[in-house]
Write a protein that holds these residues in place. Structure first.
Motif, PDB file in Angstrom:
ATOM      1  N   SER A 141      12.844   6.261   3.247  1.00  0.00           N
ATOM      2  CA  SER A 141      12.797   5.061   4.099  1.00  0.00           C
ATOM      3  C   SER A 141      12.399   3.833   3.290  1.00  0.00           C
ATOM      4  N   ILE A 142      11.435   3.997   2.369  1.00  0.00           N
ATOM      5  CA  ILE A 142      11.011   2.869   1.522  1.00  0.00           C
ATOM      6  C   ILE A 142      12.211   2.393   0.686  1.00  0.00           C
ATOM      7  N   GLN A 143      12.970   3.369   0.146  1.00  0.00           N
ATOM      8  CA  GLN A 143      14.143   2.993  -0.676  1.00  0.00           C
ATOM      9  C   GLN A 143      15.181   2.241   0.152  1.00  0.00           C
ATOM     10  N   HIS A 144      15.428   2.722   1.385  1.00  0.00           N
ATOM     11  CA  HIS A 144      16.390   2.026   2.269  1.00  0.00           C
ATOM     12  C   HIS A 144      15.945   0.588   2.512  1.00  0.00           C
ATOM     13  N   ALA A 145      14.647   0.414   2.799  1.00  0.00           N
ATOM     14  CA  ALA A 145      14.120  -0.926   3.107  1.00  0.00           C
ATOM     15  C   ALA A 145      14.244  -1.843   1.892  1.00  0.00           C
ATOM     16  N   LYS A 146      13.962  -1.291   0.693  1.00  0.00           N
ATOM     17  CA  LYS A 146      14.042  -2.117  -0.532  1.00  0.00           C
ATOM     18  C   LYS A 146      15.482  -2.517  -0.816  1.00  0.00           C
ATOM     19  N   LYS A 147      16.393  -1.563  -0.608  1.00  0.00           N
ATOM     20  CA  LYS A 147      17.805  -1.830  -0.858  1.00  0.00           C
ATOM     21  C   LYS A 147      18.279  -2.974   0.037  1.00  0.00           C
ATOM     22  N   ALA A 148      17.809  -2.955   1.298  1.00  0.00           N
ATOM     23  CA  ALA A 148      18.243  -3.980   2.254  1.00  0.00           C
ATOM     24  C   ALA A 148      17.387  -5.243   2.150  1.00  0.00           C
ATOM     25  N   LYS A 149      16.388  -5.231   1.227  1.00  0.00           N
ATOM     26  CA  LYS A 149      15.476  -6.382   1.031  1.00  0.00           C
ATOM     27  C   LYS A 149      14.787  -6.784   2.339  1.00  0.00           C
ATOM     28  N   VAL A 150      14.209  -5.787   3.004  1.00  0.00           N
ATOM     29  CA  VAL A 150      13.542  -6.033   4.296  1.00  0.00           C
ATOM     30  C   VAL A 150      12.036  -5.830   4.103  1.00  0.00           C
ATOM     31  N   PRO A 151      11.194  -6.756   4.599  1.00  0.00           N
ATOM     32  CA  PRO A 151       9.742  -6.570   4.449  1.00  0.00           C
ATOM     33  C   PRO A 151       9.226  -5.368   5.247  1.00  0.00           C
ATOM     34  N   ILE A 152       8.118  -4.777   4.742  1.00  0.00           N
ATOM     35  CA  ILE A 152       7.575  -3.557   5.362  1.00  0.00           C
ATOM     36  C   ILE A 152       6.185  -3.831   5.928  1.00  0.00           C
ATOM     37  N   ILE A 153       5.908  -3.230   7.095  1.00  0.00           N
ATOM     38  CA  ILE A 153       4.532  -3.157   7.608  1.00  0.00           C
ATOM     39  C   ILE A 153       4.217  -1.665   7.694  1.00  0.00           C
ATOM     40  N   VAL A 154       3.057  -1.254   7.161  1.00  0.00           N
ATOM     41  CA  VAL A 154       2.716   0.173   7.208  1.00  0.00           C
ATOM     42  C   VAL A 154       1.854   0.447   8.434  1.00  0.00           C
ATOM     43  N   ALA A 155       2.275   1.412   9.249  1.00  0.00           N
ATOM     44  CA  ALA A 155       1.451   1.850  10.381  1.00  0.00           C
ATOM     45  C   ALA A 155       0.919   3.234  10.032  1.00  0.00           C
ATOM     46  N   VAL A 156      -0.375   3.313   9.735  1.00  0.00           N
ATOM     47  CA  VAL A 156      -0.978   4.610   9.394  1.00  0.00           C
ATOM     48  C   VAL A 156      -1.337   5.270  10.716  1.00  0.00           C
ATOM     49  N   ASN A 157      -0.564   6.279  11.094  1.00  0.00           N
ATOM     50  CA  ASN A 157      -0.697   6.894  12.416  1.00  0.00           C
ATOM     51  C   ASN A 157      -1.636   8.112  12.367  1.00  0.00           C
ATOM     52  N   LYS A 158      -1.960   8.615  13.549  1.00  0.00           N
ATOM     53  CA  LYS A 158      -2.805   9.821  13.721  1.00  0.00           C
ATOM     54  C   LYS A 158      -4.194   9.619  13.104  1.00  0.00           C
ATOM     55  N   CYS A 159      -4.732   8.371  13.214  1.00  0.00           N
ATOM     56  CA  CYS A 159      -6.058   8.087  12.652  1.00  0.00           C
ATOM     57  C   CYS A 159      -7.158   8.701  13.511  1.00  0.00           C
ATOM     58  N   ASP A 160      -6.804   9.223  14.702  1.00  0.00           N
ATOM     59  CA  ASP A 160      -7.820   9.823  15.583  1.00  0.00           C
ATOM     60  C   ASP A 160      -8.149  11.257  15.150  1.00  0.00           C
ATOM     61  N   LYS A 161      -7.317  11.852  14.293  1.00  0.00           N
ATOM     62  CA  LYS A 161      -7.577  13.237  13.839  1.00  0.00           C
ATOM     63  C   LYS A 161      -8.712  13.245  12.828  1.00  0.00           C
ATOM     64  N   HIS A 162      -9.557  14.322  12.844  1.00  0.00           N
ATOM     65  CA  HIS A 162     -10.673  14.247  11.889  1.00  0.00           C
ATOM     66  C   HIS A 162     -10.268  14.539  10.459  1.00  0.00           C
ATOM     67  N   GLU A 163      -9.077  15.173  10.246  1.00  0.00           N
ATOM     68  CA  GLU A 163      -8.652  15.374   8.844  1.00  0.00           C
ATOM     69  C   GLU A 163      -7.877  14.164   8.311  1.00  0.00           C
ATOM     70  N   ALA A 164      -7.831  13.081   9.098  1.00  0.00           N
ATOM     71  CA  ALA A 164      -7.087  11.879   8.698  1.00  0.00           C
ATOM     72  C   ALA A 164      -7.787  11.185   7.531  1.00  0.00           C
ATOM     73  N   ASP A 165      -6.975  10.696   6.580  1.00  0.00           N
ATOM     74  CA  ASP A 165      -7.522   9.989   5.426  1.00  0.00           C
ATOM     75  C   ASP A 165      -6.615   8.797   5.099  1.00  0.00           C
ATOM     76  N   PRO A 166      -6.795   7.664   5.825  1.00  0.00           N
ATOM     77  CA  PRO A 166      -5.894   6.508   5.654  1.00  0.00           C
ATOM     78  C   PRO A 166      -5.885   5.963   4.226  1.00  0.00           C
ATOM     79  N   SER A 167      -7.042   5.990   3.542  1.00  0.00           N
ATOM     80  CA  SER A 167      -7.084   5.386   2.194  1.00  0.00           C
ATOM     81  C   SER A 167      -6.210   6.189   1.219  1.00  0.00           C
ATOM     82  N   ARG A 168      -6.143   7.526   1.439  1.00  0.00           N
ATOM     83  CA  ARG A 168      -5.291   8.349   0.565  1.00  0.00           C
ATOM     84  C   ARG A 168      -3.825   7.928   0.727  1.00  0.00           C
ATOM     85  N   VAL A 169      -3.428   7.659   2.000  1.00  0.00           N
ATOM     86  CA  VAL A 169      -2.047   7.246   2.293  1.00  0.00           C
ATOM     87  C   VAL A 169      -1.716   5.968   1.528  1.00  0.00           C
ATOM     88  N   LYS A 170      -2.648   4.997   1.558  1.00  0.00           N
ATOM     89  CA  LYS A 170      -2.390   3.709   0.903  1.00  0.00           C
ATOM     90  C   LYS A 170      -2.273   3.875  -0.609  1.00  0.00           C
TER      91      LYS A 170
END
Length: 595
Positions: A141-170
């Motif tokens: 998906s990132i490659q598709h967006a870059k190819k089309a030169k479209v800006p990205i917003i990241v939505a880090v989902n499932k942050c309510d789970k206790h095994e969630a680690d948003p900083s690792r995703v970033k």
């Protein structure tokens, strides 16, 4: 082959005259295609809602996120819990802002649909599950967006789970050049929980803010331009397409052209199936009134009249025909060249002969050739599986065909797509399947009672699926079932020869091996083989198997026995005797579609 001089000579000697005929030349047709309009006057531009595509890996919560945004339940209706279509709809935020959302499937099979999603969008929201991190389709998906030169917003989902680690995703996203704001980049990352509805407004506000920065504007006047996102055949409405309008305002009665089909717009519906009278820029709308089903991804352009629409479609068909002719001509020329070369070689090999000798040599060669002519009807030995593919929408048929294109096990069993189309399974499909003795695969489509009964009566396999990977698994199983089974040997027991002696049976001496069973058991009904060192001396069945003086059926580990074979073999102490059974095992197709 006759050259020009020879032809003239023949005509003259026949007492005739010749006249050169002129070849008729096709008139050059005038280009009747419809062109896009020139860029609009900046004064006519008005702000428009952003078109936002939600992308990401399968099962990371894209559809649930949209459901929370529009307070409806799509995920519950999805087959197998995965999105298999592009969904498009408008969401109005409490602040009055409007956003058009596209939801793309995350499954590996639908990469063409995701690519199409990026082409029509202004902003991509990349959904990444906080407990799962960056996965294969996330990267795609990132490659598709870059190819089309479209800006990205990241939505880090499932942050309510206790095994969630948003900083690792970033941090994982850094490897793919997606630098979030906290690392000094310009990509906004919002922590959300689609299931509980946390931070969704912040995500919507971030989208609106980015849209303001992009200054998205369009011209609502002038002729309509748009893109087809998806198309399908509806029972009551006929061919229907979902489109996003890019320019102009679409109204009832407009005449549109897309690819090689055209439409006079009879009805328009929004995502809630309510009729609308007009659709402005950035609106997702269902259009009814197509003469034929347009392909997904085609560009929609408005024309002045129905006659003009027919002209455009005619011209486009003509251009395609010409391109095909050119390709065919290349193939024909290559074949002709090949023939000429072989003809020249043949002539050269006979150049030194007189015409009589040449004639008799040709006669002999042809006579031999005729004797070894293969019979006209040869039953092909190759295994083939003819397929008929039907899907509910153009995009899913395209996805299935893309998977079938990756088929690489032709040497095991050939795969042959006889026909594909959009819509429910019809009598016509059954006739095709019967003619080619093929299998019908339906994806998200239905087959009426009468069609099912006919299929059952004629023995045509009819396989209907709702989930794409189950359809592919079923296809792999069917391909495997076509393959001949292989024989597999299972060793049941091993014994070693301790001593050899002869036993007199009637007047005949029979060599007998005295053995001890080292492993497993010896079973008289199975096959045996005698091995010395690395050589196999004999394979076959036993004539007798005795324990002490009794005839027995089996001898177990550690026991001693005497055995004689169905052929005289010169046993020596130390020879190995192996008892094995042959079992048929179903082969598996080697094709791996990648999921």
């Amino acid at each position: 082959m006759l050259e020009e001089d020879w032809i003239k000579e023949i005509v003259k000697r026949s007492g005739m005259k010749f006249k050169w005929a002129k070849l008729t030349e096709d008139k050059v047709r005038e280009n009747k295609d419809v062109e896009r309009q020139p860029p609009p006057d900046p004064a006519a531009l008005v702000p428009r809602p952003p078109v936002v595509t939600i992308m990401g890996h399968v099962d990371h919560g894209k559809t649930t996120l949209l459901d929370s945004l529009r307070k409806s339940q799509v995920a519950a209706m999805e087959a197998g819990g995965i999105t298999q279509h592009i969904g498009a709809f408008l969401v109005q935020l409490p602040s009055g802002e409007r956003i058009t959302f596209l939801d793309t499937p995350g499954h590996a099979a639908f990469s063409a649909m995701r690519a199409r999603g990026t082409l029509v969008t202004d902003i991509v929201i990349l959904v990444v599950a906080a407990d799962d991190g960056v996965m294969k389709q996330t990267i795609e998906s990132i490659q598709h967006a870059k190819k089309a030169k479209v800006p990205i917003i990241v939505a880090v989902n499932k942050c309510d789970k206790h095994e969630a680690d948003p900083s690792r995703v970033k941090q994982e996203l850094l490897a793919h050049d997606v630098v979030c704001e906290e690392f000094g980049g310009d990509v906004q990352a919002i922590h959300v929980s689609a299931l509980k509805g946390d931070n969704l407004l912040e995500l919507a506000e971030a989208t609106v803010t980015l849209a303001e920065v992009l200054e998205l504007k369009a011209d609502p006047t002038g002729q309509v331009e748009g893109t087809i996102i998806e198309s399908r055949t509806d029972k009551g409405k006929g061919p229907v397409s979902t489109a996003i309008i890019k320019r102009g305002t679409l109204r009832k009665g407009c005449t549109l052209v897309a690819g090689k089909s055209w439409a006079k717009v009879r009805f328009m519906f929004n995502e809630n199936n309510q009729a609308v009278s007009e659709a402005g820029p950035s609106t997702a709308v269902e259009i009814v009134g197509w003469k034929e089903l347009p392909s997904a991804g085609e560009e929609i352009l408005e024309v002045a009249s129905e006659q003009r629409a027919r002209e455009v479609v005619d011209w486009r068909c003509y251009v395609e025909e010409q391109d095909k002719l050119k390709e065919d001509m290349k193939a024909i020329e290559a074949k002709q060249h090949e023939h000429q070369e072989s003809y020249k070689k043949e002539r050269e090999s006979m150049a030194h002969l007189s015409w009589k000798q040449r004639k008799s040599a040709m006669y002999r060669a042809n006579k031999q050739r005729m004797a070894f002519r293969p019979s006209e009807r040869v039953e092909s030995q190759e295994l083939t599986l003819p397929l008929i593919v039907k899907g509910d929408v153009d995009g899913s048929v395209e996805a299935i065909l893309n998977i079938l294109d990756s088929y690489d096990a032709d040497e095991q069993c050939q795969l042959n797509v006889v026909h594909f189309g959009v819509g429910d399974i019809t009598e016509n499909d059954l006739k095709l399947a019967e003619t080619f003795s093929g299998t019908i695969y339906g994806f998200n489509v239905a087959a009426s009672k009468s069609v099912q009964q006919t299929a059952a009566k004629t023995g045509i396999p009819l396989k209907l699926h709702r989930v794409i990977y189950k359809l592919i698994d079923d296809l792999k199983d069917e391909l495997s079932s076509k393959l001949p089974p292989t024989l597999e040997e299972n060793v049941i027991g091993e014994a070693s020869v301790l001593a050899t002696f002869d036993v007199t049976v009637g007047k005949k001496k029979v060599p007998v091996a005295g053995c001890r069973v080292q492993k497993g058991q010896l079973d008289r009904r199975m096959k045996f083989r005698v091995i010395r060192g690395r050589d196999v001396l004999w394979e076959g069945h036993l004539t007798t198997l005795k324990h002490h003086k009794d005839d027995v059926q089996t001898v177990k580990t550690g026991m001693e026995c005497g055995l004689s074979l169905d052929r005289d073999v010169d046993f020596r102490p130390g020879d190995e005797i192996v008892c094995y059974e042959e079992a048929e095992k179903q082969q598996k197709i080697s094709w791996d579609p990648g999921f």
